[in-house]
Enzyme design. Structure first.
Site: not given
Ligand code: SAH
Length: 497
Positions: A39, A61, A175
């Site tokens: 990631d 991402k 988060m």
């Protein structure tokens, strides 16, 4: 050693960022992986530990968009595992703490694919710890509670704040930065005291860690003012009164500098400790790799017999030579009457590891100085055996030839560009203050793989003129060249900037 027959997939937590928080088990998985799926929060230095043949697949991402959807990630893992490859899925922190590791494990179970979980150090306590905040402390917090501050896209955060405020312990939200306002208001509107101590830790355990302390009532204001970005931890509770800071405590000459090391893995691992001592954050991303070239037992024995001097131009050459003589069963005493020469301190140190002291090191570590200083010691009876890189520069052979010295120039390794790193290089390049290039071959690899040369302007630090010359073939501007051609010279050059 992992039994590849049994474990086809390892879901591995790599910790919050500081690569030294990697577990021994995680490192073993990474070193053995055929495929690494990682990631965007993974420190690229970790990827440098992979085999040269391992596939590196980015599943993170890119600018807000999912590069691979969770379903695609699951399928990628299964697809590779299905072909018999050992797949290592790297996840930040611990795989079972908000990392969707559970979903991946379930997917594998449903498909009857053997896997293991390799737990990692979670950011929720290590990030706080590196910020000087212990997640529990006698008298301040006897429990801790970890929440996700994020819901699926489009869904609102619906934490049970009514009951959360009744909890008597540290509250940690992961988060949560984009939902900071929801979290703070949820706690306040359910009766939590606005003066309750709170903190936010951005990029915990990393060189660029930032810690903001305040109270529940002013956390939002601080976050806005300081432009706090993800990844960040929000912590609320009396443990925030503690300030047990130890990380990044002392300012060193290169503190706060983020440096990319492009050298071979071996060289990077050797240089890194010196950069770290100077305070720098180092990312090892080898853009080149060395591959040994088989000389063959008979030929190597014959060359050794005939030579009076052996010359190594790099530590790679030294290591590969010793690997080969071991493999061929050549006795080390066959070197007893040879003069062993090196060009730089690196090769000298590499020799020392094998119990050999070099007989000759020039006062300056370059081919010209070497020639100037060695030639007076050579005569018609000398025979120099050069064990060096394929496609090495022609300065040495030319110099020996014109002096009438007999020599043998044997390529013992080849340097290849590691194209797998192209994506990581371009993805991360702008985050580095400096890019250290320690050989002409690394320069060639950098120039070949970089998509936009202009990002390198003023950021490239070269070990010496030969490397700089290789860099100048592209349009990189303001290259910084070390005065002394080694790691100390590079550190000195950066210090002066
Ligand atoms: N499995 C991870 C958490 C994944 S969720 C773990 O155990 O740590 C991702 C969230 O973790 C981020 O949004 C952030 O809140 C937190 N996080 C991960 N690494 C972090 C770091 N280095 N510093 C601060 N927060 C971090």
């Amino acid at each position: 050693m992992l039994n590849k027959e049994v474990k086809r997939v390892s879901l591995v937590g790599v910790g919050p960022g500081d690569e030294k928080l990697l577990t021994l088990k995680a490192l073993e998985c990474i070193e053995n992986a055929d495929v690494l799926v990682y990631d965007n929060l993974i420190n690229p230095t970790i990827l440098n530990k992979a085999k040269l043949t391992a596939k590196l697949i980015y599943a993170g991402k890119i600018s807000g968009d999912h590069y691979l959807t969770q379903d695609e990630i699951n399928k990628t893992i299964v697809e590779h595992a299905g072909t018999g490859e050992y797949v290592v899925r790297l996840k930040g922190g611990d795989p079972y703490i908000f990392g969707r590791g559970g979903e991946e494990a379930q997917y594998l179970i449903e498909r009857n694919i053997d896997f293991e979980i390799v737990h990692g150090v979670s950011s929720f306590y290590a990030g706080l710890g590196y910020a000087g905040i212990p997640v529990t402390f006698r008298g301040e917090a006897t429990s801790f509670h970890v929440f996700t501050g994020h819901k699926k896209k489009g869904e609102v955060l619906d934490l049970d704040f009514k009951n959360i405020v009744k909890l008597d312990g540290s509250l940690v939200f992961l988060m949560g930065i984009s939902n900071l306002s929801v979290i703070v208001n949820g706690l306040l509107s359910n009766g939590m005291n606005p003066f309750t101590k709170a903190a936010v830790v951005e990029n915990g355990t990393r060189y660029n860690q930032r810690v903001f302390r305040g109270e529940l009532g002013n956390m939002e204001e601080i976050a806005k003012k300081e432009n706090i970005v993800s990844p960040a931890l929000i912590v609320v509770g009396d443990v925030c009164k503690k300030n047990l800071s130890f990380f990044n405590k002392y300012r060193l000459p290169l503190s706060g500098k983020n440096i990319l090391l492009t050298a071979t893995r071996l060289l990077a691992e050797k240089m890194t400790p010196r950069f770290k001592e100077a305070g720098a954050n180092i990312c090892e991303m080898s853009l080149i790799a060395t591959k040994g070239i088989e000389i063959g037992k008979d030929r190597l024995e014959c060359e050794l017999n005939n030579s009076t001097h052996i010359l190594f131009t790099s530590s790679n050459g030294v290591n590969i030579f010793f690997e080969q003589i071991k493999k061929y069963g050549i006795d080390i005493r066959s070197l007893y009457n040879k003069k062993i020469c090196v060009i730089g301190s690196g090769s000298g140190e590499a020799l020392n590891k094998y119990g050999v002291n070099p007989d000759f090191i020039p006062s300056r570590f370059d081919s010209k100085s070497f020639l100037d200083e060695i030639l007076p010691q050579l005569d018609k009876s000398s025979k120099v055996l050069m064990l060096r890189a394929k496609l090495g520069s022609d300065v040495l052979p030319k110099g020996l030839k014109s002096a009438g010295i007999c020599f043998s120039d044997i390529p013992i390794y080849d340097t290849v560009i590691d194209y797998r790193k192209k994506f990581e290089l371009n993805r991360n390049i702008e985050s580095f203050d400096y890019v250290v290039v320690a050989s002409a071959s690394a320069a060639k690899a950098l120039v070949e793989m970089i998509e936009d040369n202009s990002v390198l302007n003023g950021r490239v630090v070269s070990i010496g003129p030969v490397t700089t010359k290789a860099l100048l073939k592209s349009n990189i501007e303001k290259i910084i060249t070390a005065k002394q051609y080694d790691v100390e010279g590079i550190i000195d050059a950066i210090k002066k900037l």
